[in-house]
Design an enzyme around this catalytic site. Structure first.
Site: not given
Ligand code: NDP
Length: 275
Positions: A46, A51, A76, A109
């Site tokens: 995704d 991004y 998106k 988006h």
């Molecule tokens: P997430 O809820 O997926 O959380 C990501 C964060 O959690 C990062 O800081 C990561 O750290 C940490 N993390 C990941 N796995 C673990 C784990 N197993 N244990 C502890 N911490 C963990 O947040 P996102 O906001 O990134 O959402 C996911 C996806 O959703 C995005 O990447 C995007 O593709 C989508 N999205 C879409 C939006 C929209 O408007 N349509 C808005 C926001 C997100 P690290 O990377 O340092 O490991």
């Protein structure tokens, strides 16, 4: 490795229920992160024009030995392209950066309701399907009122509505509207970017199954029927977030996580966000 379960979309596509998100992954790290995800077994990626990492995602797709048809690619359209022709142009620009001739899913988006342009842009997405630039189309951050206006157009219904959804913000009205219309619910920030991982109900469920809090939360999403796209740039977490198919939460554990709802929004409210 057993394949990820899929969700049947209303247009006949099968979408992996677990995918990999790349929001806030810098362009120069995106290739490596997506390669790691593909090696781990993820088959859904995704990204989004905003991004700024579609080129890195495309490089990973080109470098991997995984055949293109086995990977479900979503991107998106940003709100600076909300218009019928602009939407199609936006997808063409994304495809160029991704070095693909087609994506699997193309999402609006945000509705950006103050611009009142999302209905027109939706017609551009329908044109893009006709032109073979994307297999499916959907929306993101649409509230029930936005979905209802789309439905009244009488054309294609979105295959997916990707919304903020995690234990602290369960977005129940929008999930119900999605279900009513046959639109699949996809959860963004499924881990609330880490903000829910210390909740006692989650720690207890995790301990009971000898898994991590993140795995318990992702499992809760799967059992609720959500599509999830956790993001990580950390290889151990990328693997951890994929290892969620060997256990099942009890009804009581699911209910205890359901009870964590607290209107805990982390991102903008779709009614007010216009870019
Ligand atoms: P997430 O809820 O997926 O959380 C990501 C964060 O959690 C990062 O800081 C990561 O750290 C940490 N993390 C990941 N796995 C673990 C784990 N197993 N244990 C502890 N911490 C963990 O947040 P996102 O906001 O990134 O959402 C996911 C996806 O959703 C995005 O990447 C995007 O593709 C989508 N999205 C879409 C939006 C929209 O408007 N349509 C808005 C926001 C997100 P690290 O990377 O340092 O490991």
């Amino acid at each position: 490795m057993s394949p990820t379960p899929t969700i049947a979309l209303n247009n006949g596509q099968q979408m992996p229920q677990l995918g990999f998100g790349v929001f806030q992954v810098p362009e120069d790290q995106a290739q490596r992160a997506v390669e790691t995800a593909l090696e781990t077994g993820y088959r859904s990626i995704d990204t989004a024009a905003i991004y700024g990492n579609e080129t890195g995602v495309g490089r990973a797709l080109a470098a991997t030995g995984v055949p293109r048809e086995e990977v479900f690619v979503t991107t998106k359209l940003w709100i600076d392209h909300l218009g019928r022709d602009a939407a199609r142009r936006g997808l063409e620009e994304s495809l160029e950066r991704l070095a693909l001739d087609r994506v699997d899913l193309f999402l609006l988006h945000w509705p950006a309701p103050a611009t009142d342009a999302y209905l027109e842009a939706w017609q551009g997405l329908e044109d893009a399907v006709e032109a073979g630039l994307t297999s499916g189309i959907g929306v993101s951050n649409f509230l029930p009122e936005h979905l209802e206006r789309l439905q009244k157009l009488g054309g294609t219904l979105p295959a997916v509505n990707q919304i903020e959804l995690h234990p602290a913000l369960q977005n129940r009205e929008t999930v119900a509207a999605n279900a009513r219309l046959g639109v699949a619910t996809e959860a963004w920030s499924p881990l609330a970017q880490g903000a829910v991982l210390q909740e006692p109900a989650i720690l207890e469920a995790a301990a009971a199954h000898d898994v991590s809090p993140a795995q318990a939360v992702l499992r809760w999403h799967l059992q609720r029927g959500n599509i999830v796209i956790p993001k990580s740039v950390t290889p151990t977490r990328i693997a951890e977030n994929f290892a969620i198919f060997g256990f099942e939460l009890s009804d009581a554990e699911v209910a205890a996580i359901d009870a964590l709802e607290r209107d805990g929004r982390t991102g903008p409210h779709p009614a007010d966000f216009n870019g």
